[in-house]
Scaffold this motif. Structure first.
Motif, PDB file in Angstrom:
ATOM      1  N   VAL A  82     -10.110   6.032  -8.726  1.00 49.60           N
ATOM      2  CA  VAL A  82      -9.152   7.111  -8.891  1.00 49.60           C
ATOM      3  C   VAL A  82      -7.803   6.425  -9.076  1.00 49.60           C
ATOM      4  O   VAL A  82      -7.320   5.751  -8.162  1.00 49.60           O
ATOM      5  CB  VAL A  82      -9.127   8.057  -7.679  1.00 49.60           C
ATOM      6  N   ASP A  83      -7.228   6.556 -10.258  1.00 51.62           N
ATOM      7  CA  ASP A  83      -5.947   5.922 -10.560  1.00 51.62           C
ATOM      8  C   ASP A  83      -4.828   6.848 -10.100  1.00 51.62           C
ATOM      9  O   ASP A  83      -4.511   7.838 -10.764  1.00 51.62           O
ATOM     10  CB  ASP A  83      -5.854   5.640 -12.063  1.00 51.62           C
ATOM     11  N   LEU A  84      -4.244   6.538  -8.962  1.00 47.85           N
ATOM     12  CA  LEU A  84      -3.202   7.381  -8.386  1.00 47.85           C
ATOM     13  C   LEU A  84      -1.954   7.433  -9.260  1.00 47.85           C
ATOM     14  O   LEU A  84      -1.196   8.408  -9.193  1.00 47.85           O
ATOM     15  CB  LEU A  84      -2.834   6.897  -6.985  1.00 47.85           C
ATOM     16  N   ASP A  85      -1.745   6.402 -10.069  1.00 48.57           N
ATOM     17  CA  ASP A  85      -0.580   6.387 -10.959  1.00 48.57           C
ATOM     18  C   ASP A  85      -0.638   7.497 -11.997  1.00 48.57           C
ATOM     19  O   ASP A  85       0.392   7.927 -12.500  1.00 48.57           O
ATOM     20  CB  ASP A  85      -0.473   5.043 -11.688  1.00 48.57           C
ATOM     21  N   THR A  86      -1.837   7.943 -12.330  1.00 43.20           N
ATOM     22  CA  THR A  86      -1.984   8.898 -13.427  1.00 43.20           C
ATOM     23  C   THR A  86      -2.215  10.335 -12.978  1.00 43.20           C
ATOM     24  O   THR A  86      -2.259  11.235 -13.813  1.00 43.20           O
ATOM     25  CB  THR A  86      -3.154   8.489 -14.350  1.00 43.20           C
ATOM     26  N   LEU A  87      -2.356  10.564 -11.685  1.00 40.80           N
ATOM     27  CA  LEU A  87      -2.573  11.935 -11.209  1.00 40.80           C
ATOM     28  C   LEU A  87      -1.244  12.680 -11.163  1.00 40.80           C
ATOM     29  O   LEU A  87      -0.301  12.236 -10.493  1.00 40.80           O
ATOM     30  CB  LEU A  87      -3.225  11.939  -9.835  1.00 40.80           C
ATOM     31  N   PRO A  88      -1.152  13.798 -11.836  1.00 41.30           N
ATOM     32  CA  PRO A  88       0.115  14.537 -11.852  1.00 41.30           C
ATOM     33  C   PRO A  88       0.408  15.193 -10.515  1.00 41.30           C
ATOM     34  O   PRO A  88      -0.493  15.606  -9.788  1.00 41.30           O
ATOM     35  CB  PRO A  88      -0.123  15.590 -12.948  1.00 41.30           C
ATOM     36  N   GLY A  89       1.680  15.244 -10.183  1.00 41.02           N
ATOM     37  CA  GLY A  89       2.135  15.984  -9.020  1.00 41.02           C
ATOM     38  C   GLY A  89       2.095  15.266  -7.693  1.00 41.02           C
ATOM     39  O   GLY A  89       2.516  15.834  -6.688  1.00 41.02           O
ATOM     40  N   LEU A  90       1.595  14.028  -7.651  1.00 44.80           N
ATOM     41  CA  LEU A  90       1.490  13.334  -6.365  1.00 44.80           C
ATOM     42  C   LEU A  90       2.812  12.784  -5.861  1.00 44.80           C
ATOM     43  O   LEU A  90       3.001  12.620  -4.663  1.00 44.80           O
ATOM     44  CB  LEU A  90       0.501  12.164  -6.461  1.00 44.80           C
ATOM     45  N   TRP A  91       3.718  12.460  -6.745  1.00 45.39           N
ATOM     46  CA  TRP A  91       4.834  11.591  -6.396  1.00 45.39           C
ATOM     47  C   TRP A  91       6.197  12.216  -6.125  1.00 45.39           C
ATOM     48  O   TRP A  91       7.083  11.526  -5.611  1.00 45.39           O
ATOM     49  CB  TRP A  91       4.968  10.523  -7.493  1.00 45.39           C
ATOM     50  N   PRO A  92       6.449  13.495  -6.409  1.00 44.82           N
ATOM     51  CA  PRO A  92       7.817  14.011  -6.239  1.00 44.82           C
ATOM     52  C   PRO A  92       8.444  13.795  -4.860  1.00 44.82           C
ATOM     53  O   PRO A  92       9.621  13.489  -4.773  1.00 44.82           O
ATOM     54  CB  PRO A  92       7.680  15.497  -6.555  1.00 44.82           C
ATOM     55  N   ASP A  93       7.689  13.953  -3.783  1.00 42.67           N
ATOM     56  CA  ASP A  93       8.267  13.803  -2.445  1.00 42.67           C
ATOM     57  C   ASP A  93       7.802  12.534  -1.737  1.00 42.67           C
ATOM     58  O   ASP A  93       7.923  12.416  -0.517  1.00 42.67           O
ATOM     59  CB  ASP A  93       7.933  15.025  -1.586  1.00 42.67           C
ATOM     60  N   VAL A  94       7.287  11.587  -2.506  1.00 43.39           N
ATOM     61  CA  VAL A  94       6.796  10.326  -1.943  1.00 43.39           C
ATOM     62  C   VAL A  94       7.840   9.238  -2.145  1.00 43.39           C
ATOM     63  O   VAL A  94       8.325   9.039  -3.257  1.00 43.39           O
ATOM     64  CB  VAL A  94       5.452   9.913  -2.599  1.00 43.39           C
ATOM     65  N   SER A  95       8.177   8.541  -1.061  1.00 38.87           N
ATOM     66  CA  SER A  95       9.101   7.404  -1.157  1.00 38.87           C
ATOM     67  C   SER A  95       8.354   6.163  -1.617  1.00 38.87           C
ATOM     68  O   SER A  95       8.831   5.435  -2.492  1.00 38.87           O
ATOM     69  CB  SER A  95       9.754   7.129   0.196  1.00 38.87           C
TER      70      SER A  95
END
Length: 165
Positions: free
Chosen positions: A48-61
């Motif tokens: 599972v490529d976390l870099d390519t999943l949409p929506g995971l990163w907006p509130d992640v530092s």
């Protein structure tokens, strides 16, 4: 790199076994040789490529940890929302919990206050034979077939051999 079932891996185990056998033969009478490892290993061909999943990163530092056990550090006050988004996105690939849930489940044993903040605000723990890859952050580790760090018996059981001369 090639996985637990590969001829490469078996060759390394055989070399380590031969070394331990040779060393045990050289022990002086009364000596004890203790051989252990820091963790077990499983093959994880599913990525599972976390870099390519949409929506995971907006509130992640930042996301850290191993491909089988990711620590996700969030912006203040957003851990619950991030956990919800990650669980929905990862569904069958991982169990996603907050730091408090993991501590309540005893995943880290007793947690001292001064180390509490080292644990991610959100934890994504891979299930099955999945690795949660982050090629943008750790391409070498994300590319390994053999992985460790999740909550399966194969990964948590630590081998121990005691040889007495």
């Amino acid at each position: 790199m090639h996985g637990v079932g590969s001829s490469h891996y078996r060759a390394e185990l055989e070399a380590a076994d031969a070394f331990v056998a040779q060393l045990s033969q050289a022990l002086p009478r009364g000596a004890v040789l203790i051989v252990t490892a820091d963790h077990g290993l499983v093959d994880c061909p599913e990525v599972v490529d976390l870099d390519t999943l949409p929506g995971l990163w907006p509130d992640v530092s930042i996301a850290a940890g191993e491909p089988r056990f990711r620590h996700v550090y969030t912006r203040p006050g957003s851990a619950e929302a991030v956990a919800s988004v990650w669980q929905e996105s990862l569904s069958d690939a991982a169990v996603v919990v907050t730091r408090e849930e993991a501590i309540d489940r005893g995943w880290f044993g007793p947690v001292e206050p001064d180390v509490r903040e080292r644990i991610g605000d959100v934890l994504a723990v891979a299930t099955g034979r999945v690795r949660l890859a982050l090629p943008s952050r750790d391409p070498a580790v994300s590319g390994l077939i053999g992985q460790h760090g999740s909550l399966t018996a194969a990964e948590m059981d630590v081998p121990l051999v005691v040889i007495e001369a």
